[in-house]
Design an enzyme around this catalytic site. Structure first.
Site, PDB file in Angstrom:
ATOM      1  N   TRP A  12      37.409 -52.250 -26.263  1.00  0.00           N
ATOM      2  CA  TRP A  12      38.245 -52.131 -27.481  1.00  0.00           C
ATOM      3  C   TRP A  12      40.043 -52.389 -27.294  1.00  0.00           C
ATOM      4  CZ3 TRP A  12      41.786 -50.154 -30.974  1.00  0.00           C
ATOM      5  CH2 TRP A  12      41.834 -50.117 -32.120  1.00  0.00           C
ATOM      6  N   HIS A  13      40.558 -51.010 -26.498  1.00  0.00           N
ATOM      7  CA  HIS A  13      42.276 -51.382 -26.215  1.00  0.00           C
ATOM      8  C   HIS A  13      41.761 -52.409 -25.311  1.00  0.00           C
ATOM      9  CE1 HIS A  13      42.250 -47.384 -28.109  1.00  0.00           C
ATOM     10  NE2 HIS A  13      43.026 -47.302 -28.151  1.00  0.00           N
ATOM     11  N   GLY A  14      40.777 -52.610 -24.202  1.00  0.00           N
ATOM     12  CA  GLY A  14      41.314 -53.596 -23.546  1.00  0.00           C
ATOM     13  C   GLY A  14      40.373 -53.219 -22.007  1.00  0.00           C
TER      14      GLY A  14
END
Length: 574
Positions: free
Chosen positions: A372-374
């Site tokens: 989700w963050h990267g």
């Protein structure tokens, strides 16, 4: 657009990018727009839907120049709606979940391989918010199709027995105060806001709110709390504008670092991390303030004071972060709505009925949080280290902290060590805990901001790996029986009190009902200062409401490395 020269000029004066100035302008403009939105009658829901859709479109396209990104958000929303409407089986939420996560991961990959600066505003931030909304929506609809007796209390509160019409769904997806940086929330909250039933909460008997006969459009306190968040946002924004360039982790890997003294280096890391946090404090305070002004932040009344509470969509607890005395309090206070999303859409959904969560659920939640963050390596370095420090903190809380608790503490009716001053000993423990939490937080976020593997490792190396150096001896001594020794010291005292059950995971509604109040503030004067004090002292989550999202997997791994006691309670670490 015609306003570009204005933002270029503001960019020159402030030193921030023009797109960042536009983002802040959109968040600030949301406040007067929210004051208009809250006045839309309950019998005109379509007006409210179009208001949000048109406003968000203007923010994303003409203002920020994210026309393609707007189409991507619309594509994700439409396809998710079609999946939810057409797929009837139990796998429907997972299909929607993997679809939106795939769309967002493509954006992360495009950003990484396009070498797009983290300072540049593009569509990934809005996508991350929308992913939480869409996957939550899919699960809420799925819960509405299940037998109600199979749901827990939070699922009953957010289930959707009827699929909303497409316009209402898009109004929820593009709710203008949260479309850029969040917070996310459930469709039920949006629906209650439109029909004004969100305010249908009975005040506690005997409180001023219960005897207030005035006819109000919204409960008292909405503007005051919104102004508070606006003020906090502007103050932190001004601080970051002045100090942000000075407090950059890039300076840790710069050529001047070796010329600084050891104390200067240590102090700079602490200063640097606070500067970075103020950026998040600013944008999240502004977005939350605008949400509060629309009315969606209303969360009932204080049980003792009767004061209104506006923390339904709280995303950050600044006081909880800066004053955290444990890693649990720290992680519970940061990005709260994302924690709720991970808990309700991943962690809980992977647990079979009647079973307890284990390593598989923890790993899935960890991977989801990371993706989700990267895809940058720095995120994974930060998450793994965060899991390790959270594990260490948990062990201290359960095995060391009881020795410092005062006899009057309800959690420890134990015969404690003969401290010269028991309250002073506990306070010193808390102070040391706060210091360790802060310095280790400021260490582990370096790769989260530097992102690339080589700069992240270089930064930690130049900080002498001081957090890892703390973790390694702890794991070593635990490996050779220290846990057993600490637990054996507590057992004789535990026999003097009734045996307490092992705490289970407490699953609360996504918008918690009960929040702590400071003692002795039940009958304070009803003025702006008291409202500010009340709002700043409420916590986003009660003890036990959050899960150890990124720490659960590390708990499984690290606990298995330690020597197990040979008692029947060997596995009861909690």
């Amino acid at each position: 657009m015609f306003w570009d020269p204005l933002f270029d000029r503001i960019s020159e004066l402030s030193g921030a990018g023009a797109d960042q100035c536009k983002l802040i302008a959109a968040l600030i403009i949301s406040f007067p727009l929210a004051s208009i939105y809250v006045r839309i009658p309950a019998n005109r829901p379509n007006v409210a839907h179009w208001f949000s859709i048109i406003t968000s479109t203007i923010f994303l396209w003409p203002l920020l120049g994210l026309g393609q990104g707007l189409l991507e958000l619309l594509f994700m929303s439409v396809v998710t709606y079609l999946i939810v409407a057409s797929v009837r089986g139990p796998n429907m939420p997972w299909i929607a979940f993997f679809f939106v996560m795939t769309c967002m991961t493509i954006t992360h990959v495009r950003r990484a391989f396009g070498h797009i600066s983290v300072e540049r505003i593009e569509i990934s931030g809005s996508q991350m918010v929308l992913v939480m909304k869409l996957s939550t929506f899919a699960w809420n609809v799925n819960d509405g199709r299940r037998k109600i007796e199979t749901l827990d209390e939070s699922q009953k509160a957010t289930r959707l027995a009827k699929l909303p019409n497409p316009l209402a769904f898009l109004g929820y997806c593009f709710f203008f105060p949260s479309v850029l940086v969040g917070p996310s929330f459930e469709y039920v909250s949006y629906e209650k806001l439109l029909n004004k039933t969100i305010y249908d909460v009975t005040p506690p008997p005997g409180t001023p709110a219960a005897t207030d006969k005035s006819k109000r459009r919204t409960p008292k306190g909405r503007r005051r709390v919104a102004v508070l968040h606006f003020t906090l946002g502007v103050v932190f924004l001004a601080y970051y504008a002045v100090m942000g360039d000075r407090g950059s982790y890039q300076r840790v890997i710069g050529p001047d670092w070796p010329t600084w003294s050891l104390l200067t280096r240590f102090g700079f890391v602490q200063f640097c991390a606070f500067c970075v946090r103020t950026k998040y404090y600013a944008v999240w305070s502004l977005s939350e303030g605008a949400c509060i002004l629309t009315g969606i932040g209303f969360n009932g009344y204080g049980p003792r004071t009767g004061r209104t509470r506006w923390n339904r969509v709280r995303n950050i607890d600044i006081a909880g972060i800066e004053g955290a005395e444990s890693f649990k309090q720290l992680f519970d206070s940061w990005n709260c709505r994302t924690n709720v999303w991970l808990r309700d859409c991943v962690y809980k959904r992977l647990v079979k009925p009647g079973k307890k969560p284990g390593a598989a659920q923890s790993m899935a939640t960890f991977v989801t949080s990371a993706f989700w963050h990267g895809i940058a390596p720095g995120y994974y370095l930060a998450f793994v280290t965060a899991g390790m420090v959270q594990y260490v903190g948990k062990q201290f809380r359960h095995l060391v902290r009881p020795y410092f608790l005062a006899p009057t503490d309800p959690a420890a009716a134990l015969k404690l060590p003969k401290w010269h001053s028991q309250p002073l000993a506990k306070r010193m423990y808390d102070i040391v805990g706060w210091f360790l939490v802060q310095i280790n937080l400021n260490y582990l976020v370096a790769p989260f901001l530097l992102l690339e593997l080589k700069p992240s490792i270089m930064a930690w190396h130049r900080m002498y790996w001081y957090t890892h150096v703390q973790i390694a001896p702890f794991l070593t001594v635990m490996r050779f029986g220290t846990r057993r020794w600490l637990r054996s010291g507590l057992k004789p005292r535990e026999k003097k009190v009734p045996e307490m059950p092992i705490p289970e995971l407490k699953l609360s509604p996504p918008t918690p009902d009960e929040f702590r109040r400071p003692e002795g503030d039940e009958d304070g004067p009803d003025n702006d200062v008291e409202w500010v004090k009340y709002d700043l002292n409420t916590h986003a989550l009660e003890d036990g409401e959050a899960i150890d999202m990124d720490g659960g997997l590390m708990d499984e791994v690290l606990t298995n490395l330690e020597t197990r006691p040979s008692t029947p309670h060997a596995n009861k670490d909690e």
